[in-house]
Enzyme design. Structure first.
Site, short mmCIF file in Angstrom:
data_model
loop_
_atom_site.label_atom_id
_atom_site.label_comp_id
_atom_site.label_asym_id
_atom_site.label_seq_id
_atom_site.Cartn_x
_atom_site.Cartn_y
_atom_site.Cartn_z
N LYS A 129 22.23 -62.40 -6.73
CA LYS A 129 22.23 -61.32 -7.47
C LYS A 129 21.75 -59.79 -6.59
O LYS A 129 20.75 -60.19 -6.02
CB LYS A 129 21.70 -61.31 -8.99
CG LYS A 129 22.05 -60.39 -9.97
CD LYS A 129 23.24 -60.72 -10.61
CE LYS A 129 23.95 -59.87 -11.44
NZ LYS A 129 25.08 -60.28 -12.58
N ASP A 169 28.62 -55.66 -11.84
CA ASP A 169 27.98 -56.12 -12.97
C ASP A 169 27.68 -54.53 -13.95
O ASP A 169 28.52 -53.86 -13.48
CB ASP A 169 26.56 -56.45 -12.69
CG ASP A 169 25.69 -57.29 -13.80
OD1 ASP A 169 26.06 -58.31 -14.41
OD2 ASP A 169 24.86 -56.59 -14.39
P1 NDP Z 1 29.41 -52.15 -18.18
O1 NDP Z 1 28.63 -51.43 -17.07
O2 NDP Z 1 30.93 -52.50 -17.90
O3 NDP Z 1 28.84 -52.08 -19.71
C1 NDP Z 1 27.64 -52.18 -20.14
C2 NDP Z 1 27.80 -51.84 -21.51
O4 NDP Z 1 26.45 -52.36 -22.17
C3 NDP Z 1 27.89 -50.43 -21.85
O5 NDP Z 1 28.75 -50.17 -23.30
C4 NDP Z 1 26.67 -49.93 -21.92
O6 NDP Z 1 26.27 -48.81 -22.45
C5 NDP Z 1 25.95 -51.23 -22.66
N1 NDP Z 1 24.53 -51.14 -22.03
C6 NDP Z 1 23.96 -51.29 -20.80
N2 NDP Z 1 22.70 -51.17 -20.76
C7 NDP Z 1 22.22 -51.03 -22.00
C8 NDP Z 1 20.95 -50.86 -22.66
N3 NDP Z 1 19.77 -51.08 -21.78
N4 NDP Z 1 20.79 -50.84 -23.94
C9 NDP Z 1 21.90 -50.72 -24.73
N5 NDP Z 1 23.26 -50.77 -24.14
C10 NDP Z 1 23.39 -50.98 -22.93
O7 NDP Z 1 28.82 -53.80 -17.85
P2 NDP Z 1 29.75 -55.08 -18.16
O8 NDP Z 1 30.35 -55.10 -19.51
O9 NDP Z 1 30.06 -55.80 -16.89
O10 NDP Z 1 28.24 -56.18 -18.66
C11 NDP Z 1 27.65 -56.40 -19.75
C12 NDP Z 1 26.77 -57.69 -19.58
O11 NDP Z 1 27.70 -58.72 -19.06
C13 NDP Z 1 25.47 -57.57 -18.71
O12 NDP Z 1 24.52 -58.31 -19.14
C14 NDP Z 1 26.02 -58.26 -17.40
O13 NDP Z 1 25.16 -58.82 -16.83
C15 NDP Z 1 27.04 -59.24 -18.41
N6 NDP Z 1 28.02 -59.82 -17.37
C16 NDP Z 1 28.97 -59.28 -16.89
C17 NDP Z 1 29.95 -59.86 -16.34
C18 NDP Z 1 31.24 -59.13 -15.56
O14 NDP Z 1 32.30 -59.84 -15.27
N7 NDP Z 1 31.24 -57.82 -15.60
C19 NDP Z 1 29.94 -61.28 -15.82
C20 NDP Z 1 28.90 -62.04 -16.52
C21 NDP Z 1 27.88 -61.36 -17.43
P3 NDP Z 1 26.16 -47.52 -21.60
O15 NDP Z 1 27.60 -47.00 -21.29
O16 NDP Z 1 25.68 -46.38 -22.71
O17 NDP Z 1 25.10 -47.74 -20.57
#
Ligand code: NDP
Length: 448
Positions: A129, A169
């Site tokens: 990672k 991510d």
């Molecule tokens: P994105 O950046 O596309 O979206 C993240 C979302 O989570 C946004 O809505 C963001 O809001 C919100 N968010 C991020 N940080 C915080 C925080 N500290 N508190 C509250 N809300 C938060 O990321 P992904 O959708 O790709 O990833 C989301 C989760 O899924 C993560 O944990 C990631 O590790 C996990 N994941 C992702 C994969 C992938 O293929 N993309 C695969 C496996 C796991 P804002 O825009 O306001 O920051």
């Protein structure tokens, strides 16, 4: 929970002492070690050969300066990381996270989890990672490009299609992957599948964008069906509004559910008529706006400041898809009080240990992240296969492979839990099933 096994208790103490202040990493390791108590009792060879000590120590940590120049001509400096955690079953594979909260402990927790997740997919990929404390929010495209180019200038020395294959991510979507790929290619004069999550024009896989959210729903569906239920007619709450949340919303809706809430880091929206996903995609994927803009188009929906309140909405199924430790014990109590039957994790480690314990004690079906969100990395591995054969598969083919993988993960985690007398405990089942393959590969490869 306290360890009954003295060796594991002492190992956990040593890990805390050797990795001070890295609380997310401690949390992730503790959960795995707790699940492994019955395994090491049955198989003392894992202790004798130091498999656990080796597993909790990354093979390599790369930490570097990322200097770049903003649009005002000011020099900015961020910190970059890549943790190459374990390559026993394949090259390191895992995403890059760009978020101000990133530090070594976050990347280590994510890299550690990735080892087991990647093993569960059944595909030949090790765990890694990376990321940076850079915040793409509010930056211009040119600033993001300059940052990505500087980040890749260093990272490119340590990755490669047979060594380490990063992906996206939080904060790293197709825009960032494009800039990173462009710089890698320029430095190395080599067009290779060194990153996944690429756009279709230059080697990406169909269904990769949808994979984590879709996979989460395939996994949840398998878990529900095993207990005589399904998504049909259910009300679903999903946190986040990024890549995972958007495509989980899409698939849950296709499977007959109504998704009524989404969030971002500022607050959440509740639309009792069901979320208008086209609008969310436009706001988040195209315009990069805040989720609260939703109510400008749908004034009957509600917007609430703060993210935690989302778990007070009555629902049958909850899918946390934002970030780590976003669902605590208090939230778990609200979900149970409101009749929630299933929680499955789209984000990595979104539920606190207390929340998981409470949900499991109250018979809520619980799908842990390592198993439930493995669809993204599994499809990344399918992207690698397509890059190797210089081919591309149809959406339907990749989607079918993804569904099969998620159903297999469910049955393997479920079977491992049963084998070790913890029937229905998918946290333990996923940790054990993921561990065994990696541990056996490590035993066969000697002390390296
Ligand atoms: P994105 O950046 O596309 O979206 C993240 C979302 O989570 C946004 O809505 C963001 O809001 C919100 N968010 C991020 N940080 C915080 C925080 N500290 N508190 C509250 N809300 C938060 O990321 P992904 O959708 O790709 O990833 C989301 C989760 O899924 C993560 O944990 C990631 O590790 C996990 N994941 C992702 C994969 C992938 O293929 N993309 C695969 C496996 C796991 P804002 O825009 O306001 O920051």
């Amino acid at each position: 929970m306290n360890f009954k096994n003295k060796y594991l208790a002492e190992l956990m103490e040593r890990i805390i002492a050797r990795n001070p202040g890295e609380k997310e990493f401690h949390q992730a390791v503790r959960e795995v070690l707790e699940s492994l108590e019955p395994v090491v009792e049955k198989h003392p060879e894992y202790i004798e050969q130091g498999v656990l000590e080796r597993l909790v120590e990354p093979e390599r940590i790369i930490k570097f300066r990322v200097p770049w120049i903003d649009d005002n001509g000011t020099v900015r400096v961020n910190r970059g990381f890549r943790v190459q955690f374990n390559s026993a079953i394949g090259p390191y594979k895992g995403g890059l996270r760009f978020h101000p909260s990133v530090y070594e402990g976050i990347i280590k927790f994510l890299g550690f989890e990735q080892i087991f997740k990647n093993s569960l997919t059944g595909l030949p990929i090790g765990g890694g990672k990376g990321g940076s404390d850079f915040d793409p929010k509010g930056k211009s495209d040119r600033e993001v490009m300059r940052f990505c180019q500087s980040f890749m200038t260093e990272l490119s020395k340590h990755i490669g299609s047979y060594t380490d294959i990063p992906a996206g991510d939080i904060g790293v979507g197709s825009r960032e992957i494009g800039y990173l790929f462009g710089q890698y290619k320029r430095i190395n004069n080599r067009f290779s599948g060194v990153l996944t999550g690429k756009s279709l024009e230059y080697g990406g896989s169909l269904a990769r964008t949808e994979a984590t959210g879709y996979g989460l729903c395939y996994f949840t569906d398998a878990m529900l069906r095993d207990h005589g239920s399904s998504f049909e007619g259910k009300t679903v709450v999903i946190s986040g509004s990024g890549n995972v949340a958007i495509y989980a919303t899409q698939k849950a809706t296709e499977l007959g559910a109504k998704v009524v809430a989404l969030s971002d880091s500022n607050g959440y929206i509740y639309d009792k008529l069901g979320i208008d996903l086209d609008l969310v995609k436009k706001l988040k994927e195209v315009e990069r706006k805040r989720i609260k803009e939703y109510i400008n188009v749908h004034p009957d929906a509600e917007y609430h400041e703060g993210c935690k309140g989302i778990w007070s909405i009555k629902c049958d199924i909850a899918l946390p898809c934002a970030t780590q430790n976003e669902l605590d014990e208090e939230s778990a109590k609200l979900l149970v009080e409101n009749g929630c039957i299933a929680v499955a994790e789209g984000a990595n480690m979104p539920s606190t240990p207390e929340a998981i314990e409470y949900l499991q004690k109250n018979n809520v079906l619980f799908g842990p992240a390592k198993a439930a969100n493995a669809g993204g990395v599994a499809t990344s591995a399918l992207e690698m296969s397509q890059n190797s054969i210089r081919g591309s598969w149809t959406f339907e083919k990749v989607d079918k492979m993804l569904k099969d993988i998620m159903e297999n993960i469910y049955s393997n985690a479920s079977a491992a839990a049963e084998e070790y007398n913890m029937k229905g405990n998918l946290v333990a089942g996923a940790n054990i099933a993921g561990f065994l393959k990696v541990a056996n590969a490590m035993l066969e490869q000697g002390v390296v």
